[in-house]
Structure formats: structure tokens, C-alpha cells
Design a protein around this motif. Structure first.
Motif, PDB file in Angstrom:
ATOM      1  N   PHE A  69      29.551  79.277  32.329  1.00 21.54           N
ATOM      2  CA  PHE A  69      28.269  80.335  33.122  1.00 21.54           C
ATOM      3  C   PHE A  69      27.763  80.900  31.700  1.00 21.54           C
ATOM      4  O   PHE A  69      28.560  80.400  30.395  1.00 21.54           O
ATOM      5  N   PRO A  70      26.916  81.652  31.565  1.00 20.94           N
ATOM      6  CA  PRO A  70      25.831  82.450  30.853  1.00 20.94           C
ATOM      7  C   PRO A  70      26.733  83.641  29.626  1.00 20.94           C
ATOM      8  O   PRO A  70      27.858  83.941  30.649  1.00 20.94           O
ATOM      9  N   ALA A  71      26.952  83.562  28.504  1.00 19.64           N
ATOM     10  CA  ALA A  71      27.999  84.321  27.818  1.00 19.64           C
ATOM     11  C   ALA A  71      26.801  85.259  27.415  1.00 19.64           C
ATOM     12  O   ALA A  71      26.341  85.320  26.879  1.00 19.64           O
ATOM     13  N   ASP A  72      26.414  85.743  28.642  1.00 21.72           N
ATOM     14  CA  ASP A  72      25.701  87.339  28.426  1.00 21.72           C
ATOM     15  C   ASP A  72      25.999  87.999  27.941  1.00 21.72           C
ATOM     16  O   ASP A  72      24.814  89.227  27.170  1.00 21.72           O
ATOM     17  N   GLU A  73      27.405  88.722  27.717  1.00 23.86           N
ATOM     18  CA  GLU A  73      27.790  89.908  26.266  1.00 23.86           C
ATOM     19  C   GLU A  73      26.734  89.073  25.033  1.00 23.86           C
ATOM     20  O   GLU A  73      26.731  90.303  23.978  1.00 23.86           O
ATOM     21  N   PHE A  74      26.201  87.999  25.214  1.00 25.34           N
ATOM     22  CA  PHE A  74      25.757  88.188  23.486  1.00 25.34           C
ATOM     23  C   PHE A  74      24.618  88.133  23.551  1.00 25.34           C
ATOM     24  O   PHE A  74      23.069  87.045  23.372  1.00 25.34           O
ATOM     25  N   ALA A  75      23.322  88.745  24.149  1.00 23.56           N
ATOM     26  CA  ALA A  75      22.806  89.186  23.687  1.00 23.56           C
ATOM     27  C   ALA A  75      21.637  88.623  23.133  1.00 23.56           C
ATOM     28  O   ALA A  75      21.430  88.367  21.941  1.00 23.56           O
ATOM     29  N   GLY A  76      20.431  87.273  23.452  1.00 20.82           N
ATOM     30  CA  GLY A  76      19.494  86.803  22.414  1.00 20.82           C
ATOM     31  C   GLY A  76      20.057  86.462  21.349  1.00 20.82           C
ATOM     32  O   GLY A  76      19.675  85.239  20.786  1.00 20.82           O
ATOM     33  N   GLN A  77      21.671  85.484  21.879  1.00 20.57           N
ATOM     34  CA  GLN A  77      21.766  83.953  21.083  1.00 20.57           C
ATOM     35  C   GLN A  77      21.684  83.276  22.386  1.00 20.57           C
ATOM     36  O   GLN A  77      22.630  82.931  23.704  1.00 20.57           O
ATOM     37  N   ASN A  78      20.394  82.364  22.453  1.00 18.96           N
ATOM     38  CA  ASN A  78      19.661  80.953  23.165  1.00 18.96           C
ATOM     39  C   ASN A  78      20.867  79.642  23.458  1.00 18.96           C
ATOM     40  O   ASN A  78      21.382  79.673  22.293  1.00 18.96           O
ATOM     41  N   GLY A  79      21.475  80.276  24.744  1.00 16.48           N
ATOM     42  CA  GLY A  79      22.373  78.816  24.481  1.00 16.48           C
ATOM     43  C   GLY A  79      23.883  78.946  24.610  1.00 16.48           C
ATOM     44  O   GLY A  79      24.696  77.503  24.496  1.00 16.48           O
ATOM     45  N   LEU A  80      24.174  79.967  24.560  1.00 17.58           N
ATOM     46  CA  LEU A  80      25.947  80.518  24.395  1.00 17.58           C
ATOM     47  C   LEU A  80      26.547  80.185  25.990  1.00 17.58           C
ATOM     48  O   LEU A  80      25.887  80.891  27.007  1.00 17.58           O
ATOM     49  N   ALA A 130      36.204  78.948  26.132  1.00 18.23           N
ATOM     50  CA  ALA A 130      36.123  78.819  25.424  1.00 18.23           C
ATOM     51  C   ALA A 130      34.292  79.118  25.100  1.00 18.23           C
ATOM     52  O   ALA A 130      33.728  79.215  26.335  1.00 18.23           O
ATOM     53  N   ILE A 131      33.843  79.434  23.804  1.00 16.02           N
ATOM     54  CA  ILE A 131      32.103  79.410  24.137  1.00 16.02           C
ATOM     55  C   ILE A 131      31.438  77.855  23.702  1.00 16.02           C
ATOM     56  O   ILE A 131      31.732  77.370  22.893  1.00 16.02           O
ATOM     57  N   VAL A 132      30.894  77.626  24.523  1.00 22.71           N
ATOM     58  CA  VAL A 132      29.625  76.246  23.893  1.00 22.71           C
ATOM     59  C   VAL A 132      28.647  77.046  23.792  1.00 22.71           C
ATOM     60  O   VAL A 132      27.814  77.905  24.210  1.00 22.71           O
ATOM     61  N   GLU A 133      28.028  76.630  22.153  1.00 20.87           N
ATOM     62  CA  GLU A 133      27.265  77.125  21.693  1.00 20.87           C
ATOM     63  C   GLU A 133      25.942  76.032  21.802  1.00 20.87           C
ATOM     64  O   GLU A 133      25.210  76.619  21.429  1.00 20.87           O
ATOM     65  N   LYS A 134      26.632  74.647  21.733  1.00 20.28           N
ATOM     66  CA  LYS A 134      25.455  73.999  22.602  1.00 20.28           C
ATOM     67  C   LYS A 134      25.442  72.930  23.335  1.00 20.28           C
ATOM     68  O   LYS A 134      26.953  72.285  23.000  1.00 20.28           O
ATOM     69  N   ARG A 135      25.114  72.016  23.369  1.00 20.85           N
ATOM     70  CA  ARG A 135      25.556  70.212  24.851  1.00 20.85           C
ATOM     71  C   ARG A 135      25.872  70.310  23.306  1.00 20.85           C
ATOM     72  O   ARG A 135      27.170  69.129  24.881  1.00 20.85           O
ATOM     73  N   THR A 136      25.899  69.482  22.518  1.00 18.64           N
ATOM     74  CA  THR A 136      26.880  68.371  22.182  1.00 18.64           C
ATOM     75  C   THR A 136      28.491  69.348  21.958  1.00 18.64           C
ATOM     76  O   THR A 136      29.247  68.335  21.173  1.00 18.64           O
ATOM     77  N   ASP A 137      28.546  69.944  22.308  1.00 18.47           N
ATOM     78  CA  ASP A 137      29.901  71.073  22.086  1.00 18.47           C
ATOM     79  C   ASP A 137      31.104  70.236  23.596  1.00 18.47           C
ATOM     80  O   ASP A 137      31.985  70.250  23.563  1.00 18.47           O
ATOM     81  N   PHE A 138      30.449  69.596  24.190  1.00 16.92           N
ATOM     82  CA  PHE A 138      30.976  68.954  24.977  1.00 16.92           C
ATOM     83  C   PHE A 138      31.508  67.145  24.706  1.00 16.92           C
ATOM     84  O   PHE A 138      32.258  66.912  24.989  1.00 16.92           O
ATOM     85  N   ASP A 139      30.678  66.841  23.758  1.00 20.09           N
ATOM     86  CA  ASP A 139      31.044  65.040  23.216  1.00 20.09           C
ATOM     87  C   ASP A 139      32.490  65.457  22.775  1.00 20.09           C
ATOM     88  O   ASP A 139      32.663  63.969  23.229  1.00 20.09           O
ATOM     89  N   LYS A 147      25.854  71.585  34.113  1.00 21.34           N
ATOM     90  CA  LYS A 147      25.125  73.177  34.894  1.00 21.34           C
ATOM     91  C   LYS A 147      24.726  73.400  33.162  1.00 21.34           C
ATOM     92  O   LYS A 147      24.287  73.969  32.799  1.00 21.34           O
ATOM     93  N   TYR A 148      25.467  73.426  32.281  1.00 25.19           N
ATOM     94  CA  TYR A 148      25.241  74.172  31.090  1.00 25.19           C
ATOM     95  C   TYR A 148      23.579  73.389  30.617  1.00 25.19           C
ATOM     96  O   TYR A 148      22.637  74.001  29.877  1.00 25.19           O
ATOM     97  N   ASP A 149      23.444  72.544  30.917  1.00 24.24           N
ATOM     98  CA  ASP A 149      21.948  71.601  31.518  1.00 24.24           C
ATOM     99  C   ASP A 149      20.626  71.999  31.911  1.00 24.24           C
ATOM    100  O   ASP A 149      19.990  72.675  31.388  1.00 24.24           O
ATOM    101  N   GLN A 150      21.050  72.595  33.059  1.00 20.07           N
ATOM    102  CA  GLN A 150      20.531  73.705  33.754  1.00 20.07           C
ATOM    103  C   GLN A 150      20.489  74.721  33.067  1.00 20.07           C
ATOM    104  O   GLN A 150      19.163  75.492  33.292  1.00 20.07           O
ATOM    105  N   LEU A 151      21.334  75.429  32.745  1.00 21.05           N
ATOM    106  CA  LEU A 151      21.357  76.967  31.984  1.00 21.05           C
ATOM    107  C   LEU A 151      20.080  76.883  30.746  1.00 21.05           C
ATOM    108  O   LEU A 151      19.463  77.516  30.906  1.00 21.05           O
ATOM    109  N   PHE A 152      20.650  75.491  30.092  1.00 20.79           N
ATOM    110  CA  PHE A 152      19.699  75.770  28.664  1.00 20.79           C
ATOM    111  C   PHE A 152      18.918  74.004  28.958  1.00 20.79           C
ATOM    112  O   PHE A 152      19.396  73.682  28.131  1.00 20.79           O
ATOM    113  N   PRO A 153      18.102  74.383  29.414  1.00 21.09           N
ATOM    114  CA  PRO A 153      16.998  72.811  29.296  1.00 21.09           C
ATOM    115  C   PRO A 153      16.154  72.795  27.954  1.00 21.09           C
ATOM    116  O   PRO A 153      15.887  73.863  27.643  1.00 21.09           O
TER     117      PRO A 153
END
Length: 174
Positions: free
Chosen positions: A13-24, A45-54, A167-173
Motif C-alpha cells: 500500500f502507498p507510503a503516504d507519509e513520504f509526500a511527493g515521493q511517487n512510487g513508494l 520494508a519500503i518498495v521504491e520501484k517495481r524492481t525491488d520485487f526482483d 498491487k504495486y503496478d496498479q498503484l504506480f502504473p
């Protein structure tokens, strides 16, 4: 000691506490004890980009097949075995240094594929491990404040990871 196999629910789910940081996004692992009981958070943990799942998917075959390089007693978790190895890893004689280095390399290589800290380098995350321990799969931690060992369905774990990535892909296409 873990005896019952547990399900792991993985939320993204979005890390809303990091305002302005798209993709977290937060990636949270929770153990499901019983169908209708509350879950217990065991990793975040915080996912910063899709490749963090790799890291999880690149190591999937190894995680499902590789065992800790040294013997683990039946009551010991993978995380406890790693901790014990490093606590005993101080050679008392010169001749032991070469063998110790070789063993340290084996344990380090194992941790690269099984320790969540390697999957989320640069983050202060729990030192948890997952993989095959004897004939079962587990997720465990031996950190001072977070000691646990849960036997898990590894296929279910990876299914949850695929869903979390979707879910991450839906949140941050892209």
C-alpha cells in the motif's frame, strides 16, 4: 519451536507519509494464525520501484531448493543458525583462518539469497531469513526484539508476492 504451517499475507500500500515521493509503497508480511484471528506483522520494508520485487523472484528456485550450508538442529531456525555461525566465527588458531574464510563465504552467499536485508539493501529492515530448513520451509528472525520462526507454504508465499507486485503496478502504473 514452529510446528504448524502458517500462511503469510503480503500487503502492498502507498507510503503516504513520504509526500511527493511517487512510487513508494509499504511491503508488509503478516502471519495468519487462524482464519478469523488477527494477523501479526513480521516484516516491513519500503518498495521504491517495481524492481525491488526482483530479488525475491531471481532467488525463487534457490530459496526453494538450497539448505543452510551447515547442519541445523531440529529446534533451530535458519536465522538462529546464521547468528550462531557468526558468534562462533572467531578462529582460535592460525590454521583455522583459511577454513573460516571459506565457511564465511558460504554463509555470506547463502544470506545474499535468503536474508531480507539483502533484498532491501540500504534500508534498516529486520534481519529475517526464508528458505528450506530440513523438509519444511520457514520464515524466521533472530533479532533481539523480533524472534520468531514460522513454517510456511512457500508456494503460497510466492503467490502473495506476485499479488503484491500486481498491487504495486496498479498503484504506480508506468
Amino acid at each position: 519451536m514452529a510446528k504448524l504451517m502458517r500462511s503469510i499475507r503480503i500487503d502492498c500500500f502507498p507510503a503516504d507519509e513520504f509526500a511527493g515521493q511517487n512510487g513508494l509503497a509499504h511491503l508488509v508480511f503478516k502471519v495468519v494464525r487462524l482464519a478469523e484471528s488477527p494477523t501479526e506483522e513480521i516484516f516491513r520494508a519500503i518498495v521504491e520501484k517495481r524492481t525491488d520485487f526482483d530479488w525475491f523472484f531471481e532467488n525463487e528456485v534457490t530459496v526453494k531448493s538450497e539448505q543452510f550450508p551447515f547442519s541445523i538442529n531440529d529446534a533451530q531456525s535458519i536465522s538462529e543458525a546464521v547468528t550462531e555461525f557468526y558468534e562462533k566465527a572467531y578462529p582460535s588458531e592460525e590454521g583455522e583462518v583459511e577454513a573460516l574464510t571459506r565457511h564465511e563465504d558460504q554463509v555470506y552467499a547463502y544470506r545474499e539469497r535468503h536474508s531480507f536485508r539483502f533484498g532491501f539493501r540500504g534500508q534498516d529492515v529486520l534481519n529475517a531469513h526464508f528458505g528450506r530448513n530440513k523438509s519444511a520451509f520457514e520464515i524466521s528472525s533472530d533479532d533481539d526484539d523480533h524472534r520468531y520462526r514460522y513454517l510456511i507454504n512457500i508456494e503460497g508465499f510466492y503467490e502473495q508476492l506476485y499479488l503484491a507486485r500486481a498491487k504495486y503496478d496498479q498503484l504506480f502504473p508506468e
